[in-house]
Design an enzyme around this catalytic site. Structure first.
Site, PDB file in Angstrom:
ATOM      1  N   ASP A 112      24.766  -3.642 -19.143  1.00 15.45           N
ATOM      2  CA  ASP A 112      25.081  -4.682 -18.291  1.00 15.45           C
ATOM      3  C   ASP A 112      24.127  -4.826 -17.058  1.00 15.45           C
ATOM      4  O   ASP A 112      24.264  -3.961 -16.273  1.00 15.45           O
ATOM      5  CB  ASP A 112      26.540  -4.399 -17.818  1.00 15.45           C
ATOM      6  CG  ASP A 112      27.795  -4.456 -18.809  1.00 15.45           C
ATOM      7  OD1 ASP A 112      27.670  -5.453 -19.375  1.00 15.45           O
ATOM      8  OD2 ASP A 112      28.328  -3.569 -19.329  1.00 15.45           O
ATOM      9  N   ASP A 123      34.184  -8.336 -25.258  1.00 13.04           N
ATOM     10  CA  ASP A 123      33.661  -7.459 -24.115  1.00 13.04           C
ATOM     11  C   ASP A 123      34.521  -7.778 -22.997  1.00 13.04           C
ATOM     12  O   ASP A 123      34.679  -8.647 -22.328  1.00 13.04           O
ATOM     13  CB  ASP A 123      32.338  -7.971 -23.660  1.00 13.04           C
ATOM     14  CG  ASP A 123      31.523  -7.029 -22.480  1.00 13.04           C
ATOM     15  OD1 ASP A 123      32.201  -6.043 -22.266  1.00 13.04           O
ATOM     16  OD2 ASP A 123      30.554  -7.334 -21.942  1.00 13.04           O
TER      17      ASP A 123
HETATM   18  C1  DX5 Z   1      31.952  -6.538 -17.456  1.00 16.88           C
HETATM   19  C2  DX5 Z   1      31.021  -5.969 -18.423  1.00 16.88           C
HETATM   20  C3  DX5 Z   1      31.597  -5.398 -19.471  1.00 16.88           C
HETATM   21  C4  DX5 Z   1      32.569  -4.110 -18.891  1.00 16.88           C
HETATM   22  C5  DX5 Z   1      32.963  -3.272 -20.252  1.00 16.88           C
HETATM   23  O1  DX5 Z   1      31.272  -7.467 -16.693  1.00 16.88           O
HETATM   24  O2  DX5 Z   1      30.063  -7.129 -19.037  1.00 16.88           O
HETATM   25  O3  DX5 Z   1      30.713  -4.794 -20.531  1.00 16.88           O
HETATM   26  O4  DX5 Z   1      31.710  -3.412 -18.230  1.00 16.88           O
HETATM   27  O5  DX5 Z   1      33.739  -2.240 -19.460  1.00 16.88           O
HETATM   28  P1  DX5 Z   1      35.377  -2.056 -19.814  1.00 16.88           P
HETATM   29  O6  DX5 Z   1      35.497  -1.847 -21.111  1.00 16.88           O
HETATM   30  O7  DX5 Z   1      35.527  -0.841 -18.719  1.00 16.88           O
HETATM   31  O8  DX5 Z   1      35.894  -3.441 -19.255  1.00 16.88           O
HETATM   32 ZN    ZN Z   2      28.926  -6.565 -20.724  1.00 16.71          ZN
END
Ligand code: DX5
Ligand code: ZN
Length: 223
Positions: A35, A177
């Protein structure tokens, strides 16, 4: 064949990612979901593309890079050789022409190209690029932070994308996601998701291996 699982880098310390990715790979994880946030497209800031490029040399999993940035094109020249999937956001572009040009530019670099839609964006906004992309990433939280709760409006978007894929013979994969855990993963898979992203659920689990396994469900996947 079960779906693929892509684990988000967000809950982990940057310097620990090489060793963590090794462990995750042994537990059956398919991708490391990187990310990248620029403090502009979203409020938070993670690492720079240069840092990711250095990290990539030490990571044994294919990288699924999620760019939550404005002007994503400036990141592509650095990242294209490290990415398995490189995904940009629909909302980062001012119009359809600019978006299409970016996707075509990326395609020409031999990348698997993804388009992501944030929580408040409808699938019909990206209708005209569905024949170009290799991946559609549906956000089930507002882009910008890990650890948020899953919003089930994303399930209808997966169904819509899955139907459009069938009707038009599109080739893209569907990735989901945000806030995914063992209680909501099945509805995403049943709706047609091929790749499940998870961050906090797996990072906070007492048993990481079991948590990863709980995100894999046997179904007929395109991928
Ligand atoms: C949010 C990100 C995700 C997120 C996933 O902006 O794109 O990839 O971090 O993490 P969890 O599973 O904690 O939502
Ligand atoms: Zn993400």
């Amino acid at each position: 064949m079960p779906n693929k699982v892509s684990i988000s880098t967000l809950p982990f310390k940057f310097e620990e990612l090489p060793s963590i990715s090794m462990v995750l790979k042994n537990y059956g994880v398919d991708f490391l979901h990187c990310d990248i946030m620029d403090g502009n497209f979203v409020e938070n800031k993670t690492y720079t593309p240069q840092m990711l490029a250095e990290l990539a040399e030490k990571i044994k999993l294919p990288l699924d890079i999620h760019l939550m940035v404005n002007n994503p094109i400036q990141y592509i020249d650095i990242l294209h050789k490290y990415a398995y999937f490189l995904t940009i956001h629909y909302e980062a572009f001012k119009d359809e022409t600019e978006l299409k040009n970016a996707l075509i530019y990326m395609k020409n670099q031999n990348l698997k190209v993804g388009i992501s839609i944030d929580l408040n964006t409808d699938v019909n906004e990206i209708n005209t690029v569905l024949d170009i992309v290799d991946l559609v990433l549906v956000m089930s939280v507002k882009a910008g932070a890990g650890g948020q709760n899953f919003n089930s409006c994303a399930v209808n978007k997966i169904i819509e994308l899955s139907n459009l894929r069938k009707e038009n013979n599109h080739k893209y994969l569907i990735e989901i996601d945000g806030g995914i855990n063992n209680t909501n993963v099945e509805q995403c898979i049943n709706a047609g998701a091929d790749i499940i992203v998870s961050g906090s659920y797996v990072a906070n689990a007492n048993n990481t291996e079991l948590a990863v396994q709980s995100l894999k469900i046997n179904k007929n996947h395109k991928y």
